[in-house]
Design an enzyme around this catalytic site. Structure first.
Site, PDB file in Angstrom:
ATOM      1  N   GLN A  81      -8.180   2.441  -2.310  1.00 33.88           N
ATOM      2  CA  GLN A  81      -8.144   2.094  -0.893  1.00 33.88           C
ATOM      3  C   GLN A  81      -8.696   0.686  -0.630  1.00 33.88           C
ATOM      4  O   GLN A  81      -9.363   0.095  -1.470  1.00 33.88           O
ATOM      5  CB  GLN A  81      -8.955   3.106  -0.088  1.00 33.88           C
ATOM      6  CG  GLN A  81      -8.318   4.494  -0.040  1.00 33.88           C
ATOM      7  CD  GLN A  81      -9.131   5.461   0.810  1.00 33.88           C
ATOM      8  OE1 GLN A  81      -9.891   6.255   0.302  1.00 33.88           O
ATOM      9  NE2 GLN A  81      -8.957   5.368   2.120  1.00 33.88           N
ATOM     10  N   HIS A  82      -8.404   0.177   0.558  1.00 38.01           N
ATOM     11  CA  HIS A  82      -9.038  -0.994   1.160  1.00 38.01           C
ATOM     12  C   HIS A  82      -8.634  -2.347   0.581  1.00 38.01           C
ATOM     13  O   HIS A  82      -8.816  -3.363   1.242  1.00 38.01           O
ATOM     14  CB  HIS A  82     -10.564  -0.907   1.061  1.00 38.01           C
ATOM     15  CG  HIS A  82     -11.186   0.272   1.715  1.00 38.01           C
ATOM     16  ND1 HIS A  82     -10.988   0.597   3.032  1.00 38.01           N
ATOM     17  CD2 HIS A  82     -12.036   1.220   1.212  1.00 38.01           C
ATOM     18  CE1 HIS A  82     -11.688   1.681   3.326  1.00 38.01           C
ATOM     19  NE2 HIS A  82     -12.320   2.076   2.243  1.00 38.01           N
ATOM     20  N   ASP A 239      -6.274   6.911  -2.462  1.00 38.73           N
ATOM     21  CA  ASP A 239      -6.659   7.834  -3.521  1.00 38.73           C
ATOM     22  C   ASP A 239      -7.360   9.089  -3.016  1.00 38.73           C
ATOM     23  O   ASP A 239      -7.088  10.197  -3.501  1.00 38.73           O
ATOM     24  CB  ASP A 239      -7.509   7.131  -4.583  1.00 38.73           C
ATOM     25  CG  ASP A 239      -8.666   6.320  -4.006  1.00 38.73           C
ATOM     26  OD1 ASP A 239      -8.925   6.380  -2.789  1.00 38.73           O
ATOM     27  OD2 ASP A 239      -9.311   5.602  -4.803  1.00 38.73           O
TER      28      ASP A 239
END
Length: 481
Positions: A81-82, A239
């Site tokens: 992520q991110h 995820d």
């Protein structure tokens, strides 16, 4: 051809360290083939990876799957992520991706929170108070420190978006991963124009948000992957949302994931908005919500302590009064991006095994402290805590979580739950089922349950006390802003 009962699907887990691929029988959940290839991550203050490595790793992992991957009828990609992926007009990375655990944007995170109404306003609008992990802070850092790279950017993607776009040729994402950017509003389930304008990011550079159950596209033929042209491509997701799918998670069941990062989360019917920033109010990949707390330091940090001590990771000893806060990469929960590790209470008779146990205790403490905030108020507190991730197989991790939580702990036998969740999402495209129902049909959460023991309140209180007393030192940290 494979001897599968139903159509084959491919689930991909593109994580921080590697890409893993599973080819799964959609009817039974049987893993027909698998592959894995590594990534490299920069060291130092920054944490970066070249996105082209992810693509090469995906190709290599798929090649290991052989003919089974070519037979697949649908594919889904879950990713870390991110991360901020910036592409030029030809779709080539402008620079290496800034990863979730790159904390250089902590000053930008602080400024953005203050400039756009404070923590409560952020939580109400986006569901989360952004820290250095969130993509919006990384874009702000890039615009400030590398303005030429920002000006050269023609498309902004998350890691899973980048790989999905390679398959389909289309820029798409999903609500689960978009909810971790800081520029997607959970109130409206759309990109937030005020936030984007404030950080000078043109919404035309962002991917289309695909709805749950919607096909993101089909595999194009201008690439070298062993998929047939026209293979369905699902939306993919982040995820943690994929792992929730992989477990077939129902509302109220808590999950503690032990990996490079540590996370605790649960599916909820209710949108979360925690103004303290401890809980991120993420969306899930189905249409519900996934309130989540995350730490930066988990298995890698504890393994590093074990290496420094010259001990095997399982060589813990009880009876310690030492406190070790293993904040080796700064920390996200609690929000201490500039912190380093801290050791308190060392004595002549302290053993290496006790120091190692203290590292486990320190890593688990923050996650369990956030557990009650993650769960809905009416959640059954006796429900077993699902323990997943690479650390879940370790006896020391299992016993530490069991002792500090005071809850029964269940260890699902299925591994690679992120890739399995992606596979379940791909299977849902073919069958019309809810991906979580697909995973429940595959019985992915089945596994032994460790009975509850009395909660070790003394250790929890001791760590909380040291953390509180050391807060000024940890907040000052060792990094320069």
């Amino acid at each position: 051809m494979s001897a599968a009962e139903g159509p084959l699907v491919v689930g991909v887990d593109s994580s921080t360290q590697s890409t893993k691929v599973l080819v799964v029988d959609a009817a039974t959940g049987q893993i027909v083939a698998s592959g894995q290839a590594p990534h490299t991550v920069s060291s130092g203050d920054g944490r970066e990876s070249d996105p082209r490595q992810w693509w090469n790793a995906l190709c290599a992992a798929l090649q290991q799957c052989g003919e089974a991957a070519h037979e697949a009828a649908a594919v889904s990609i879950a990713g870390q992520q991110h991360g901020l992926v910036t592409l030029d007009a030809q779709g080539v990375p402008v620079r290496p991706a800034l990863l979730w655990n790159d904390v250089r944007s902590a000053p930008q995170a602080h400024r953005l929170v203050e400039e756009l109404g404070g923590p409560k306003a952020w939580a109400e609008r986006t569901g989360s108070v952004p820290g250095a992990s969130f993509t919006v802070t990384k874009w702000a850092w890039l615009a400030e420190h590398e303005p030429e790279a920002a000006r050269s950017t023609a498309a902004v993607r998350l890691p899973h978006d980048y790989l999905t776009q390679h398959l389909t040729g289309e820029g798409t994402t999903d609500r689960g991963d978009a909810s971790g950017t800081g520029w997607w509003a959970s109130t409206t389930e759309a990109y937030d124009e005020e936030t984007l304008a404030h950080v000078r990011l043109d919404p035309a550079l962002l991917p289309r948000v695909v709805r749950p159950g919607e096909v993101a596209g089909t595999v194009r033929d201008s690439h070298d992957l062993p998929f047939s042209k026209g293979t369905l491509v699902a939306a993919g997701t982040g995820d943690n949302a994929a792992a929730a799918l992989g477990l077939g998670l129902r509302p109220g069941t808590p999950v503690l994931s032990l990996g490079t990062s540590g996370t605790v989360y649960a599916v909820s019917r209710h949108r979360s908005a925690d103004p303290t920033g401890t809980v991120a109010g993420f969306a899930d990949a189905r249409g519900d919500w996934l309130p989540l707390a995350c730490t930066l330091n988990c298995t890698l940090a504890v393994d590093r302590v074990a290496t420094l001590l010259g001990r095997d990771r399982e060589a813990v000893e009880p009876g310690t009064s030492v406190t070790l806060l293993p904040y080796l990469d700064g920390e996200r929960t609690p929000n201490l991006p500039n912190a380093s590790g801290l050791l308190h209470g060392l004595r002549h008779d302290t053993t290496p095994g006790q120091l190692l146990q203290a590292a486990y205790d320190g890593a688990v403490h923050a996650l369990l402290g956030a557990l009650d905030l993650v769960l809905d108020q009416d959640a059954d507190r006796t429900t077993p805590l699902l323990l997943i991730g690479g650390g879940a197989r370790g006896t020391a991790w299992q016993q530490t979580v069991r002792r500090l939580s005071g809850r029964p702990v269940q260890i699902p036998e299925a591994r690679e739950l992120v890739a399995l969740g992606a596979a379940a999402q791909a299977a849902g495209l073919l069958t019309g089922e809810d991906p979580a129902a697909v995973a429940r049909r595959w019985r992915t959460a089945d596994g032994p349950v460790l009975e509850a023991v009395e909660r070790d309140e003394a250790t929890l209180n001791r760590i909380s006390g040291v953390l509180s007393d050391a807060a000024p030192l940890l907040e000052r940290g060792t990094r320069t802003p």
